[in-house]
Structures are given as C-alpha cells and as structure tokens.
Design a protein around this motif. Structure first.
Motif, PDB file in Angstrom:
ATOM      1  N   SER A  49       0.810  -1.226   0.000  1.00 46.58           N
ATOM      2  CA  SER A  49       0.000   0.000   0.000  1.00 46.58           C
ATOM      3  C   SER A  49       0.844   1.277   0.000  1.00 46.58           C
ATOM      4  CB  SER A  49      -0.947   0.009   1.201  1.00 46.58           C
ATOM      5  OG  SER A  49      -0.235  -0.051   2.419  1.00 46.58           O
ATOM      6  N   LYS A  50       2.124   1.188   0.379  1.00 46.80           N
ATOM      7  CA  LYS A  50       2.994   2.364   0.374  1.00 46.80           C
ATOM      8  C   LYS A  50       3.892   2.425  -0.864  1.00 46.80           C
ATOM      9  CE  LYS A  50       3.225   3.031   5.398  1.00 46.80           C
ATOM     10  NZ  LYS A  50       4.139   3.158   6.560  1.00 46.80           N
ATOM     11  N   ALA A  51       3.703   1.497  -1.789  1.00 43.31           N
ATOM     12  CA  ALA A  51       4.594   1.407  -2.950  1.00 43.31           C
ATOM     13  C   ALA A  51       4.037   2.131  -4.181  1.00 43.31           C
ATOM     14  CB  ALA A  51       4.863  -0.058  -3.287  1.00 43.31           C
ATOM     15  N   ASN A  52       2.969   2.896  -3.993  1.00 41.84           N
ATOM     16  CA  ASN A  52       2.395   3.722  -5.076  1.00 41.84           C
ATOM     17  C   ASN A  52       1.892   2.896  -6.258  1.00 41.84           C
ATOM     18  OD1 ASN A  52       3.006   6.215  -3.715  1.00 41.84           O
ATOM     19  ND2 ASN A  52       5.142   5.959  -4.353  1.00 41.84           N
ATOM     20  N   PHE A  53       1.168   1.819  -5.955  1.00 44.40           N
ATOM     21  CA  PHE A  53       0.602   0.972  -7.003  1.00 44.40           C
ATOM     22  C   PHE A  53      -0.917   1.095  -7.092  1.00 44.40           C
ATOM     23  CE2 PHE A  53       4.360  -2.190  -6.738  1.00 44.40           C
ATOM     24  CZ  PHE A  53       5.060  -1.423  -7.671  1.00 44.40           C
ATOM     25  N   THR A 128      -4.715  -7.370 -23.162  1.00 45.77           N
ATOM     26  CA  THR A 128      -4.186  -7.073 -21.833  1.00 45.77           C
ATOM     27  C   THR A 128      -2.821  -7.709 -21.615  1.00 45.77           C
ATOM     28  OG1 THR A 128      -6.448  -7.047 -20.959  1.00 45.77           O
ATOM     29  CG2 THR A 128      -4.667  -7.231 -19.363  1.00 45.77           C
ATOM     30  N   ASN A 129      -1.899  -6.947 -21.043  1.00 46.46           N
ATOM     31  CA  ASN A 129      -0.599  -7.447 -20.602  1.00 46.46           C
ATOM     32  C   ASN A 129      -0.472  -7.271 -19.100  1.00 46.46           C
ATOM     33  OD1 ASN A 129       0.297  -8.142 -23.163  1.00 46.46           O
ATOM     34  ND2 ASN A 129       1.334  -6.190 -23.495  1.00 46.46           N
ATOM     35  N   VAL A 130       0.332  -8.121 -18.487  1.00 49.89           N
ATOM     36  CA  VAL A 130       0.685  -7.946 -17.082  1.00 49.89           C
ATOM     37  C   VAL A 130       2.158  -7.568 -16.996  1.00 49.89           C
ATOM     38  CG1 VAL A 130      -1.052  -9.590 -16.312  1.00 49.89           C
ATOM     39  CG2 VAL A 130       1.271 -10.380 -16.694  1.00 49.89           C
ATOM     40  N   GLU A 131       2.494  -6.692 -16.052  1.00 51.34           N
ATOM     41  CA  GLU A 131       3.883  -6.301 -15.848  1.00 51.34           C
ATOM     42  C   GLU A 131       4.365  -6.868 -14.523  1.00 51.34           C
ATOM     43  OE1 GLU A 131       6.918  -2.471 -15.490  1.00 51.34           O
ATOM     44  OE2 GLU A 131       4.745  -2.138 -15.607  1.00 51.34           O
ATOM     45  N   LEU A 132       5.314  -7.793 -14.601  1.00 53.36           N
ATOM     46  CA  LEU A 132       5.908  -8.409 -13.431  1.00 53.36           C
ATOM     47  C   LEU A 132       7.272  -7.772 -13.156  1.00 53.36           C
ATOM     48  CD1 LEU A 132       5.041 -12.054 -14.453  1.00 53.36           C
ATOM     49  CD2 LEU A 132       3.902 -10.748 -12.662  1.00 53.36           C
ATOM     50  N   TYR A 133       7.638  -7.706 -11.894  1.00 54.88           N
ATOM     51  CA  TYR A 133       8.875  -7.017 -11.516  1.00 54.88           C
ATOM     52  C   TYR A 133      10.093  -7.667 -12.163  1.00 54.88           C
ATOM     53  CZ  TYR A 133      12.737  -5.345  -8.643  1.00 54.88           C
ATOM     54  OH  TYR A 133      13.931  -4.811  -8.211  1.00 54.88           O
ATOM     55  N   LYS A 134      10.184  -8.988 -12.128  1.00 52.95           N
ATOM     56  CA  LYS A 134      11.351  -9.684 -12.676  1.00 52.95           C
ATOM     57  C   LYS A 134      11.150 -10.141 -14.118  1.00 52.95           C
ATOM     58  CE  LYS A 134      14.596  -9.585  -9.606  1.00 52.95           C
ATOM     59  NZ  LYS A 134      15.906  -8.976  -9.926  1.00 52.95           N
ATOM     60  N   GLN A 135       9.980 -10.649 -14.440  1.00 51.17           N
ATOM     61  CA  GLN A 135       9.758 -11.235 -15.759  1.00 51.17           C
ATOM     62  C   GLN A 135       9.322 -10.226 -16.816  1.00 51.17           C
ATOM     63  OE1 GLN A 135       7.531 -15.092 -15.471  1.00 51.17           O
ATOM     64  NE2 GLN A 135       7.702 -14.702 -13.270  1.00 51.17           N
ATOM     65  N   ILE A 153       6.460 -10.314  -8.381  1.00 60.95           N
ATOM     66  CA  ILE A 153       5.456  -9.360  -7.928  1.00 60.95           C
ATOM     67  C   ILE A 153       4.820  -8.709  -9.141  1.00 60.95           C
ATOM     68  CG2 ILE A 153       5.066  -7.169  -6.722  1.00 60.95           C
ATOM     69  CD1 ILE A 153       7.258  -7.941  -4.778  1.00 60.95           C
ATOM     70  N   LEU A 154       3.501  -8.755  -9.190  1.00 61.25           N
ATOM     71  CA  LEU A 154       2.784  -8.082 -10.256  1.00 61.25           C
ATOM     72  C   LEU A 154       2.692  -6.596  -9.931  1.00 61.25           C
ATOM     73  CD1 LEU A 154      -0.287  -9.378 -12.153  1.00 61.25           C
ATOM     74  CD2 LEU A 154      -0.259  -7.007 -11.383  1.00 61.25           C
ATOM     75  N   LYS A 155       3.239  -5.767 -10.821  1.00 62.31           N
ATOM     76  CA  LYS A 155       3.248  -4.325 -10.605  1.00 62.31           C
ATOM     77  C   LYS A 155       1.999  -3.654 -11.158  1.00 62.31           C
ATOM     78  CE  LYS A 155       7.059  -2.200 -11.644  1.00 62.31           C
ATOM     79  NZ  LYS A 155       8.233  -1.786 -12.473  1.00 62.31           N
ATOM     80  N   SER A 156       1.595  -4.071 -12.353  1.00 61.54           N
ATOM     81  CA  SER A 156       0.460  -3.410 -12.997  1.00 61.54           C
ATOM     82  C   SER A 156      -0.051  -4.264 -14.145  1.00 61.54           C
ATOM     83  CB  SER A 156       0.875  -2.034 -13.545  1.00 61.54           C
ATOM     84  OG  SER A 156       1.836  -2.187 -14.578  1.00 61.54           O
TER      85      SER A 156
END
Length: 267
Positions: A49-53, A128-135, A153-156
């Motif tokens: 919740s503090k990571a601005n997502f 639709t695409n998903v943006e993952l932190y590593k992949q 971690i899914l970012k967006s």
C-alpha cells in the motif's frame, strides 16, 4: 486460520521483492480479503500500500492499472467507463458486496489466477498485458496458461486502447454469489476474443470458436454455431454451484447471448 508473524510495508517494489524471496512462506498480502479463509502460517506479510501501485491512468495508447487498485476503483473509474462499453466495471459489480470490492486488489486477483474471477475473464477479452517485476511484460493469456516460472510481484496491468466493443455476462445462483460461469467477448474490426471463466477453473480463450467467427464473420446463424463450438471445445468441472453438464449448457447460452450484445454495439 491464517497466522502472521511479521507485517511489512515496503515503499518500493525492489524492497518488497527482496522481502518476498527471503523466506519461502513470505507472501505479498494484497488486500487481505481472504484472511479468514483456509489455514496458513505466514512469516512476513508484505503490504504494497505504500509502494504507489494504486492508480488507473491512461496515455495515448494504453490504460494502466496498478496492482493495489481495488475492484471498487475499477467499478467507479471514469477512465474505464469511456472504453470497451465499460466492460470491466460490469465484470466486477456483482462480486459479493461493496465492502469486499473495496478491499480486493487487482494484483492479488490477477497474480493468483483465481478460477472464480469475473474480472480476469473481462480482462482476457481485451488486449491485456501484465507487468511483473522480474519477468517484465507478458500477455495475460500467456500468464494464465504458464503461470509464474519464479516468485515475482505483479506491478500493474496494461490494456491497449484499440476501440474494441465488449460485453460481459455471467450466471449466479443468487446475487452476490460467485459465478457458476462467466463470459466476456470483444470485437475489433470483425476479430473476436471469447473468454470463458468460472468453469470452475481459470478463464481461457475459446480459440476454435474465435477462429470460426473470424473466418466466417458474424451472423445470427454463425453466432449460434460459434457458441456450440465454444461449449464443445472447453472443459468444465463440477462443484457445489453446478455440474460440468450444466456449465456446458450455460456456455452455449452465454456465448450466444453475449455475441449478440457485442454485435448490437456495432450496429
């Protein structure tokens, strides 16, 4: 019950990821909507919740939705209302109740690939695409098929603003219950995407049905045939809400009716 030993609120995705991989039973907590369900011992619950997502923004080509955006935000977004016949809001507005929709997050829902998710089915009918932190960025359909090869971690999520028309439908035993089956369909210049979820397994594309429509075009006769193909190509399971036979029959009806609705937007 679920027990939590430590609770962390990292301020960046890098910090969150380093916590996640530190121990096997560290988890990203999402909205915590299902904390009372099941039994699990969590070493560290990671709250983003503090990571601005938490955002829904658009640029020239895409709509971008942060992982901590809630289904309530999806339901009431003025940006999403402008596109795809507001199909994403329609996909979430019957989910349980207002309180739950204001807790459940986009990231928790999509990353978990819940079979019962109405929202994932709506997304799958869009580009639709998903943006993952590593992949990095991958298509939603590939993500649903393959899952994550590693902890991530899914970012967006991002949705192409391609002006497609779309519709969503579902069948429930009662208002607020999980869907017995759900269907989302979109059409862009005569090319259809047909997504079916709550089978009760995770949502999938009805590829043979899509191919038939894309090759033969829309007509009432072809809509009936495409619905028949979808009901026969997909597999359905049985649970307390309905049998596999009932879901197969529902698939035929919902796909046919949803195709008619999408075509009505085009006329």
């Amino acid at each position: 019950m679920i027990s939590i030993n430590e609770y962390a609120t990292p301020e960046s995705v890098e910090e969150a990821y380093n916590l996640l991989i530190k121990k096997r039973n560290n988890v990203v907590f999402g909205g915590g909507a299902f904390i009372r369900m099941g039994s699990k011992n969590i070493s560290t619950a990671i709250d983003l919740s503090k990571a601005n997502f938490n955002y829904i923004v658009e640029d020239e080509n895409t709509i971008n939705i942060g992982a901590m955006t809630t289904l309530g935000d999806i339901e009431h977004s003025p940006i999403l209302k402008k596109y795809f016949n507001n199909v994403l809001a329609k996909s979430v507005r019957e989910i349980v109740g207002i309180q739950l929709r204001n807790i459940v997050t986009v990231g928790g829902t999509v990353y978990s690939r819940y079979g019962f998710s109405d929202f994932i089915t709506g997304l799958l009918a869009l580009n639709t695409n998903v943006e993952l932190y590593k992949q990095g960025n991958i298509s939603l359909d590939k993500f649903l098929e393959e899952g994550s090869r590693e902890r991530d971690i899914l970012k967006s999520i991002s949705i192409m603003k391609d002006n497609r028309k779309a519709a969503f439908s579902s069948m429930r035993n009662s208002k607020g219950d999980y869907a017995i089956l759900n269907v989302a369909i979109s059409n862009l210049n005569g090319k259809y995407r047909i997504a079916v979820g709550a089978r009760p397994n995770r949502a999938v594309l009805a590829n043979k049905s899509m191919e038939y429509l894309n090759n033969n075009g829309f007509s009432q006769k072809n809509a009936v045939e495409a619905a028949k193909i979808a009901s026969e190509e997909l597999t359905f399971g049985t649970n307390s809400r309905g049998s596999n036979i009932y879901r197969k029959q529902l698939c035929y009806v919902l796909v046919k009716n949803t195709l008619m609705e999408v075509q009505g937007y085009e006329d």
